[in-house]
Scaffold this motif. Structure first.
Motif, PDB file in Angstrom:
ATOM      1  N   HIS A   1       0.832  -1.202   0.000  1.00  0.00           N
ATOM      2  CA  HIS A   1       0.000   0.000   0.000  1.00  0.00           C
ATOM      3  C   HIS A   1       0.868   1.254   0.000  1.00  0.00           C
ATOM      4  CE1 HIS A   1      -2.870   3.010   1.814  1.00  0.00           C
ATOM      5  NE2 HIS A   1      -3.544   2.554   0.778  1.00  0.00           N
TER       6      HIS A   1
ATOM      7  N   TYR B   1       3.446   7.962   7.019  1.00  0.00           N
ATOM      8  CA  TYR B   1       2.790   6.687   6.723  1.00  0.00           C
ATOM      9  C   TYR B   1       3.219   5.622   7.736  1.00  0.00           C
ATOM     10  CZ  TYR B   1       1.356   2.531   4.089  1.00  0.00           C
ATOM     11  OH  TYR B   1       0.779   1.341   3.714  1.00  0.00           O
TER      12      TYR B   1
ATOM     13  N   ASN C   1       0.845   2.055   9.620  1.00  0.00           N
ATOM     14  CA  ASN C   1       0.426   1.348   8.410  1.00  0.00           C
ATOM     15  C   ASN C   1       1.465   0.303   8.010  1.00  0.00           C
ATOM     16  OD1 ASN C   1      -1.966   2.975   7.871  1.00  0.00           O
ATOM     17  ND2 ASN C   1      -0.527   4.622   7.396  1.00  0.00           N
ATOM     18  N   SER C   2       1.004  -0.811   7.473  1.00  0.00           N
ATOM     19  CA  SER C   2       1.934  -1.848   7.017  1.00  0.00           C
ATOM     20  C   SER C   2       2.511  -1.460   5.660  1.00  0.00           C
ATOM     21  CB  SER C   2       1.237  -3.204   6.924  1.00  0.00           C
ATOM     22  OG  SER C   2       0.185  -3.151   5.986  1.00  0.00           O
TER      23      SER C   2
ATOM     24  N   ASP D   1       1.676  -6.206   2.422  1.00  0.00           N
ATOM     25  CA  ASP D   1       0.688  -7.182   2.868  1.00  0.00           C
ATOM     26  C   ASP D   1       1.263  -8.553   2.538  1.00  0.00           C
ATOM     27  OD1 ASP D   1      -1.406  -9.052   2.990  1.00  0.00           O
ATOM     28  OD2 ASP D   1      -2.902  -7.489   2.641  1.00  0.00           O
TER      29      ASP D   1
END
Length: 201
Positions: free
Chosen positions: A44, A89, A94-95, A98
């Motif tokens: 992302h 971010y 947030n990763s 994924d």
């Protein structure tokens, strides 16, 4: 836990800036390269970086992100904006990747390339030198090119020719040919003379 920091670092490729974190961003030993948001389904962060109109490439590895911008821009004009976005971010929790999507995409890519529903290890030709070459790359080459914001990936070795994939800042860098022919080839001349030629694929 120490606060997250991100610092920017120029690379030999004038279009690529390296953004280094003080923590692991993706699993150790992994590197990912994307040329568009459509390719970046497993990350992302990479997808969001492609929303910047000047971003043309994103390379992720253990603790840094290398970002490629369009030729007509000067990094001095945009480096702060990109650095602060990456920092914000990550600070937001947030990763970066994924891992479930990453595993699925990797399997699909391998199946697609083979045109088969099964991916067997012996479907790939392996030379007697492959493991020696990978060891030399990991031991000597990977740390050096990582410091410049890039990576070199083993593709194949056949009839004395070593095929490598250049990633991150190494991809499209004006000095990459010199790195291949002088630096890496010189190393193999000493450690594994069976490698007669090196080329980027």
């Amino acid at each position: 836990m120490n606060p997250i920091t991100i610092y920017s670092e120029m690379t030999p490729n004038p279009r690529v800036m390296k953004f280094v974190a003080n923590q692991l961003l993706i699993p150790s030993g992994l590197s990912l390269e994307f040329q568009s948001a459509e390719e970046a389904g497993a990350s992302h962060l990479a997808q969001m970086l492609f929303t910047f109109p000047m971003v043309e490439g994103v390379f992720l590895t253990e603790n840094f992100v290398s970002v490629t911008i369009t030729e007509n821009l000067d990094w001095n004009d945009v480096v702060t904006e990109v650095r602060e976005y990456i920092l914000g971010y990550i600070q937001a929790g947030n990763s970066v990747v994924d891992e479930s999507l990453l595993k699925a995409n990797t399997k699909e890519d391998a199946v697609s390339e083979l045109g088969s529903d099964e991916v067997a290890e012996n479907d790939f030709p392996v030379s007697e030198y492959d493991e020696k070459i990978k060891h030399i790359l990991n031991e000597y080459v990977t740390p050096a090119v990582a410091s410049d914001g890039g990576a070199v990936e083993f593709v194949s070795f056949e009839d004395g020719t070593l095929n490598l994939k250049l990633k991150g800042a190494c991809n499209g860098c004006p000095s990459s040919r010199a790195t291949l022919q002088n630096g890496i080839k010189g190393l193999f001349d000493q450690l594994l003379p069976a490698v007669k030629e090196i080329q980027a694929v």
